[in-house]
Design an enzyme around this catalytic site. Structure first.
Site, PDB file in Angstrom:
ATOM      1  N   GLU A  36      47.846  29.649  49.478  1.00  0.00           N
ATOM      2  CA  GLU A  36      47.253  29.372  48.160  1.00  0.00           C
ATOM      3  C   GLU A  36      47.907  28.135  47.546  1.00  0.00           C
ATOM      4  OE1 GLU A  36      45.930  33.855  46.709  1.00  0.00           O
ATOM      5  OE2 GLU A  36      47.890  33.114  46.107  1.00  0.00           O
TER       6      GLU A  36
ATOM      7  N   LYS B 187      46.510  39.926  32.276  1.00  0.00           N
ATOM      8  CA  LYS B 187      47.432  39.058  33.041  1.00  0.00           C
ATOM      9  C   LYS B 187      48.199  38.077  32.140  1.00  0.00           C
ATOM     10  CE  LYS B 187      45.674  40.522  37.076  1.00  0.00           C
ATOM     11  NZ  LYS B 187      44.889  39.710  37.939  1.00  0.00           N
TER      12      LYS B 187
ATOM     13  N   GLY C 152      42.761  33.718  41.545  1.00  0.00           N
ATOM     14  CA  GLY C 152      43.271  34.634  40.537  1.00  0.00           C
ATOM     15  C   GLY C 152      44.765  34.438  40.344  1.00  0.00           C
TER      16      GLY C 152
ATOM     17  N   LYS D  53      51.888  34.381  41.359  1.00  0.00           N
ATOM     18  CA  LYS D  53      50.840  34.759  42.295  1.00  0.00           C
ATOM     19  C   LYS D  53      51.472  35.392  43.535  1.00  0.00           C
ATOM     20  CE  LYS D  53      47.550  31.996  43.268  1.00  0.00           C
ATOM     21  NZ  LYS D  53      46.715  33.212  43.297  1.00  0.00           N
TER      22      LYS D  53
ATOM     23  N   GLY E  49      48.772  39.670  46.772  1.00  0.00           N
ATOM     24  CA  GLY E  49      48.073  39.866  48.038  1.00  0.00           C
ATOM     25  C   GLY E  49      48.763  39.188  49.213  1.00  0.00           C
TER      26      GLY E  49
HETATM   27  O1  LIG Z   1      48.204  36.749  47.141  1.00  0.00           O
HETATM   28  C1  LIG Z   1      47.340  37.010  46.306  1.00  0.00           C
HETATM   29  C2  LIG Z   1      47.001  36.204  45.169  1.00  0.00           C
HETATM   30  O2  LIG Z   1      47.981  35.417  44.614  1.00  0.00           O
HETATM   31  C3  LIG Z   1      45.992  36.745  44.176  1.00  0.00           C
HETATM   32  O3  LIG Z   1      45.244  35.630  43.804  1.00  0.00           O
HETATM   33  C4  LIG Z   1      46.572  37.392  42.936  1.00  0.00           C
HETATM   34  O4  LIG Z   1      47.412  38.438  43.326  1.00  0.00           O
HETATM   35  C5  LIG Z   1      45.484  37.895  41.979  1.00  0.00           C
HETATM   36  O5  LIG Z   1      44.705  38.877  42.590  1.00  0.00           O
HETATM   37  P1  LIG Z   1      43.630  39.724  41.796  1.00  0.00           P
HETATM   38  O6  LIG Z   1      42.542  38.799  41.384  1.00  0.00           O
HETATM   39  O7  LIG Z   1      43.166  40.761  42.783  1.00  0.00           O
HETATM   40  O8  LIG Z   1      44.303  40.354  40.628  1.00  0.00           O
END
Ligand SMILES: O=C[C@H](O)[C@H](O)[C@H](O)COP(=O)(O)O
EC number: 5.3.1.6
Length: 227
Positions: free
Chosen positions: A105, A123, A84, A96, A99
Site C-alpha cells: 500500500e 476512524k 481505507g 494502516k 489487513g
Molecule cells: O492492510 C490493510 C489496510 O491498511 C486497510 O486499508 C485498512 O486496514 C482499512 O481497512 P478497512 O477499510 O477494512 O477498515
C-alpha cells in the site's frame, strides 16, 4: 457502518476519469470501491482505467469485478490511489495495515499523484495510536529482537497470529507482522522514520504526510478533509 463505507466508495468514483491508472487499496471499504469501479467499466461509463493492486485481496477482487490490473513496473505514473485506513488524525496522518497489506500500500500510495483515503467517522482520532496499534512488517528471523527493541519507544508489540491458520500471519511478501501499541505518537513522521531504521523492519503502518484527501462517511453524509 457498511452503508457509510458504500457512501464514501461511491463518492470516490467521482474522482475517476477515463485513461487513469489507479492504485487499488486493500480492506473492506476499498472493496466496495473496486466493485463499483468494475461496474462502471462493464457498462462503458468509464473506459481504459487500469488498477494497480496493493495485495492478493485487491488483485483477486479487481479481476473478479472486471477491473484490468497492471503492476507498478509496467506504468510510468500512478494518477490516483484509493484506500481505507485504521486511524486518521486531524493532519491526515494515518495508521494502516489491519489487513497486513501496508508495505505494498505504501509503495503504491506514496507514488500516486493523488492519494484519497476512505473511512467512516469511527476512524477519526485526535492523535495516532489513540485506538489502534501500529502494524509493522518484519523479516521473520528478526521478530523477537524487534519486539524487544520497540520497548525503547514505550511500545508493547505482539506477533500477529493467523485466523484459520496455525501460527503467525504471513504477509503477501512472506514476512511477519508485529502490532505495536504506543501510548501516544507525538510526531508521526519522525516515528515512521525511526521505526523503518530498525534493521529487519520492512515497513511500518504510519503513513505521515501522504494522504491528500480523506472522504469520511458520517450519519449526515460524506465529509471531505484536505491537506
Ligand atoms: O492492510 C490493510 C489496510 O491498511 C486497510 O486499508 C485498512 O486496514 C482499512 O481497512 P478497512 O477499510 O477494512 O477498515
Amino acid at each position: 457502518m457498511e452503508e457509510m463505507k458504500r457512501m464514501v466508495a461511491k463518492e470516490a468514483l467521482k474522482y475517476i476519469d477515463d485513461d487513469m491508472i489507479i492504485g487499488l487499496g486493500t480492506g473492506s471499504t476499498t472493496a466496495y470501491f473496486i466493485q463499483m469501479l468494475g461496474k462502471k467499466l462493464m457498462t462503458g461509463e468509464l473506459e481504459d482505467v487500469y488498477g494497480i493492486p496493493t495485495s492478493h485481496q485487491s488483485r483477486l477482487l479487481a479481476l473478479e469485478s472486471g477491473v484490468p490490473v497492471v503492476s507498478l513496473d509496467e506504468v510510468d505514473a500512478i494518477d490516483l490511489a484509493i484506500d481505507g485506513a485504521d486511524e486518521v488524525d486531524p493532519h491526515l496522518n494515518l495508521i494502516k495495515g489491519r489487513g497486513a497489506a501496508l508495505t505494498m500500500e505504501k509503495i503504491i500510495e506514496y507514488r500516486a499523484g493523488t492519494f484519497i483515503v476512505l473511512v467512516d467517522e469511527s476512524k477519526l482520532v485526535e492523535y495516532l495510536g489513540q485506538k489502534m496499534p501500529v502494524p509493522i512488517e518484519v523479516i521473520p528471523a528478526a521478530w523477537r529482537a524487534i519486539k524487544e527493541e520497540l520497548e525503547v519507544f514505550n511500545a508493547t508489540a505482539e506477533l500477529r497470529m493467523g485466523v484459520k491458520k496455525d501460527g503467525p500471519v504471513i504477509t503477501d511478501n512472506g514476512n511477519f507482522i508485529l502490532d505495536a501499541k504506543f501510548e501516544k505518537i507525538e510526531d508521526p513522521l519522525d516515528m515512521e522514520i525511526e521505526l523503518n531504521n530498525i534493521p529487519g523492519v520492512v515497513e511500518n503502518g504510519i503513513f505521515a504526510d501522504i494522504a491528500d484527501i480523506v472522504l469520511v462517511g458520517t450519519k449526515d453524509g460524506v465529509k471531505r478533509m484536505e491537506r
